[in-house]
Design an enzyme around this catalytic site. Sequence first.
Site, PDB file in Angstrom:
ATOM      1  N   VAL A 127      47.425  50.175  43.636  1.00  0.00           N
ATOM      2  CA  VAL A 127      46.825  51.002  44.678  1.00  0.00           C
ATOM      3  C   VAL A 127      47.374  52.406  44.509  1.00  0.00           C
ATOM      4  O   VAL A 127      48.589  52.587  44.369  1.00  0.00           O
ATOM      5  CB  VAL A 127      47.154  50.470  46.089  1.00  0.00           C
ATOM      6  CG1 VAL A 127      46.504  51.357  47.149  1.00  0.00           C
ATOM      7  CG2 VAL A 127      46.705  49.033  46.253  1.00  0.00           C
ATOM      8  N   THR A 167      41.626  48.659  33.881  1.00  0.00           N
ATOM      9  CA  THR A 167      40.416  48.621  34.703  1.00  0.00           C
ATOM     10  C   THR A 167      39.224  49.002  33.845  1.00  0.00           C
ATOM     11  O   THR A 167      39.182  50.092  33.266  1.00  0.00           O
ATOM     12  CB  THR A 167      40.538  49.581  35.896  1.00  0.00           C
ATOM     13  OG1 THR A 167      41.631  49.155  36.714  1.00  0.00           O
ATOM     14  CG2 THR A 167      39.265  49.570  36.729  1.00  0.00           C
ATOM     15  N   LYS A 226      40.887  43.967  34.080  1.00  0.00           N
ATOM     16  CA  LYS A 226      40.629  44.025  35.521  1.00  0.00           C
ATOM     17  C   LYS A 226      39.188  44.441  35.791  1.00  0.00           C
ATOM     18  O   LYS A 226      38.699  45.425  35.236  1.00  0.00           O
ATOM     19  CB  LYS A 226      41.576  45.023  36.199  1.00  0.00           C
ATOM     20  CG  LYS A 226      41.477  45.045  37.729  1.00  0.00           C
ATOM     21  CD  LYS A 226      42.606  45.884  38.316  1.00  0.00           C
ATOM     22  CE  LYS A 226      42.656  45.748  39.836  1.00  0.00           C
ATOM     23  NZ  LYS A 226      41.681  46.628  40.491  1.00  0.00           N
ATOM     24  N   SER A 278      38.245  41.299  40.507  1.00  0.00           N
ATOM     25  CA  SER A 278      38.522  42.283  41.548  1.00  0.00           C
ATOM     26  C   SER A 278      37.309  43.164  41.783  1.00  0.00           C
ATOM     27  O   SER A 278      36.567  43.487  40.851  1.00  0.00           O
ATOM     28  CB  SER A 278      39.708  43.160  41.132  1.00  0.00           C
ATOM     29  OG  SER A 278      39.906  44.225  42.031  1.00  0.00           O
ATOM     30  N   HIS A 304      38.138  45.974  43.400  1.00  0.00           N
ATOM     31  CA  HIS A 304      38.934  47.181  43.678  1.00  0.00           C
ATOM     32  C   HIS A 304      38.873  47.531  45.160  1.00  0.00           C
ATOM     33  O   HIS A 304      38.701  48.685  45.544  1.00  0.00           O
ATOM     34  CB  HIS A 304      38.456  48.353  42.821  1.00  0.00           C
ATOM     35  CG  HIS A 304      38.173  47.958  41.400  1.00  0.00           C
ATOM     36  ND1 HIS A 304      39.176  47.586  40.518  1.00  0.00           N
ATOM     37  CD2 HIS A 304      37.007  47.821  40.722  1.00  0.00           C
ATOM     38  CE1 HIS A 304      38.632  47.253  39.363  1.00  0.00           C
ATOM     39  NE2 HIS A 304      37.328  47.378  39.462  1.00  0.00           N
ATOM     40  N   ASP A 325      41.901  39.235  43.438  1.00  0.00           N
ATOM     41  CA  ASP A 325      42.145  39.893  44.717  1.00  0.00           C
ATOM     42  C   ASP A 325      40.849  39.959  45.508  1.00  0.00           C
ATOM     43  O   ASP A 325      39.781  39.609  45.004  1.00  0.00           O
ATOM     44  CB  ASP A 325      42.803  41.268  44.560  1.00  0.00           C
ATOM     45  CG  ASP A 325      41.886  42.320  43.950  1.00  0.00           C
ATOM     46  OD1 ASP A 325      40.659  42.157  43.938  1.00  0.00           O
ATOM     47  OD2 ASP A 325      42.414  43.348  43.488  1.00  0.00           O
ATOM     48  N   GLY A 326      40.970  40.382  46.757  1.00  0.00           N
ATOM     49  CA  GLY A 326      39.796  40.478  47.605  1.00  0.00           C
ATOM     50  C   GLY A 326      39.967  39.761  48.918  1.00  0.00           C
ATOM     51  O   GLY A 326      39.729  38.557  49.013  1.00  0.00           O
ATOM     52  N   ARG A 346      44.632  37.595  52.964  1.00  0.00           N
ATOM     53  CA  ARG A 346      45.416  38.043  54.107  1.00  0.00           C
ATOM     54  C   ARG A 346      46.321  36.963  54.690  1.00  0.00           C
ATOM     55  O   ARG A 346      47.127  37.250  55.556  1.00  0.00           O
ATOM     56  CB  ARG A 346      44.486  38.574  55.221  1.00  0.00           C
ATOM     57  CG  ARG A 346      43.662  39.801  54.846  1.00  0.00           C
ATOM     58  CD  ARG A 346      44.547  41.002  54.599  1.00  0.00           C
ATOM     59  NE  ARG A 346      43.762  42.202  54.300  1.00  0.00           N
ATOM     60  CZ  ARG A 346      43.406  42.588  53.073  1.00  0.00           C
ATOM     61  NH1 ARG A 346      43.768  41.859  52.022  1.00  0.00           N
ATOM     62  NH2 ARG A 346      42.719  43.695  52.888  1.00  0.00           N
ATOM     63  N   ARG A 379      45.527  46.550  50.064  1.00  0.00           N
ATOM     64  CA  ARG A 379      45.743  47.283  51.310  1.00  0.00           C
ATOM     65  C   ARG A 379      46.959  46.811  52.107  1.00  0.00           C
ATOM     66  O   ARG A 379      47.652  47.643  52.691  1.00  0.00           O
ATOM     67  CB  ARG A 379      44.472  47.200  52.179  1.00  0.00           C
ATOM     68  CG  ARG A 379      43.310  48.014  51.636  1.00  0.00           C
ATOM     69  CD  ARG A 379      42.080  47.890  52.524  1.00  0.00           C
ATOM     70  NE  ARG A 379      40.978  48.715  52.040  1.00  0.00           N
ATOM     71  CZ  ARG A 379      40.045  48.309  51.200  1.00  0.00           C
ATOM     72  NH1 ARG A 379      40.088  47.058  50.727  1.00  0.00           N
ATOM     73  NH2 ARG A 379      39.088  49.118  50.805  1.00  0.00           N
TER      74      ARG A 379
END
Length: 361
Positions: free
Chosen positions: A86, A161, A234, A256, A258, A289-290, A293, A313
């Site tokens: 990030v 990426t 990625k 991902s 992103h 990822d994505g 949580r 995040r």
Amino acid sequence: MTQSPVLPGHMLCLDDYAQGAKSRVEAGVWAWLEGGSGDLSARKREAEALAAHAIVPRVLADAAGGSTRLRLLGHDLAHPVILAPVGYHALVHPQGELATAAGALDTVLTVSTMASRPVEDIAHVAEGPVWFQLYTQPSRGDTLALIRRAEAAGCGALMVTLDTPVQPAGLSAMRAGFAMPQGVRAVHLDGITAPAPVAGHWYNPVLNPLTAAAPTWDDARWLREVTDLPLIAKGVAHPDDARRLIDLGWDAVALSTHGGRALAAVAAPLRLLPAMRAALGPDVPILLDGAIRTGADVFCALALGANAVMIGRPQLHALAVGGSLGVAHMLKLLREELELTMVLAGCPTIASITPAALMPV
């Protein structure tokens, strides 16, 4: 950014950190952090994909000696939660990525090309392994300089990426009038050659130099030739592309979107995961990822074929709220949630988490 850190004891889950961060960063920064491309549909699909699965517990499993430990690309890790690349951590904390690195306990920190602190300084204070996320540059010389810099800093892998030759504008950040504050910049791009003007037929002339400089299969072969570091692709979505990269000698794949900042209409990585695992077989590491949580989210991704997950995040949420201690505590919460989920699901080890542990809802 000027407020005192919140004690981690007030934070009980990752959503608490998100809510706490919202009240502690400037509105424009929040719009940038939480925004994405288009109508945010990519972010919505990520959450929907996770919500479409429920866990089927198995009883009477022997959980004695259970563990979240794994080995990934040469690293022995305490758990399968990695800090995704990030950019611009200095937007939420004056020490930027240095503070994040100090709190990245028992995990891998992936340093972004767009980091606001140098990779050398980050690696010096990092508590665990460091990888470098690479955007290929218009000049191969500039790309190679970034690679050599990451190697010299002791990075253990390159996460390249591949799917964002252009990045759509975030509508929420535009509406909020967000602009990068003075003193916050992508330090790794100092001295990097800007894309040269080229002739083209795109209606939007900005696309002409960007697409002309976008990486190709020739670049993928070249990257494998110029470094011995493990290469993680990625943003790959199609199994055929992933298989071709592995055949070229690349080492792993990271599914991902992103953070929903690329193609708004793209499929959720979790939806792509089973087909990707089937195409690559059991031995090629897959990261995902994505919208991860909770520990149950991590469990779901592992059950469908991921070796590890990445979180984006939440690391900035935790950094904004509690600095280095916040990052460490956020990771602790997620690891403990995963452990609890594994025990209740009857899956005491990472290897015991299989697709049979899930059902559609």
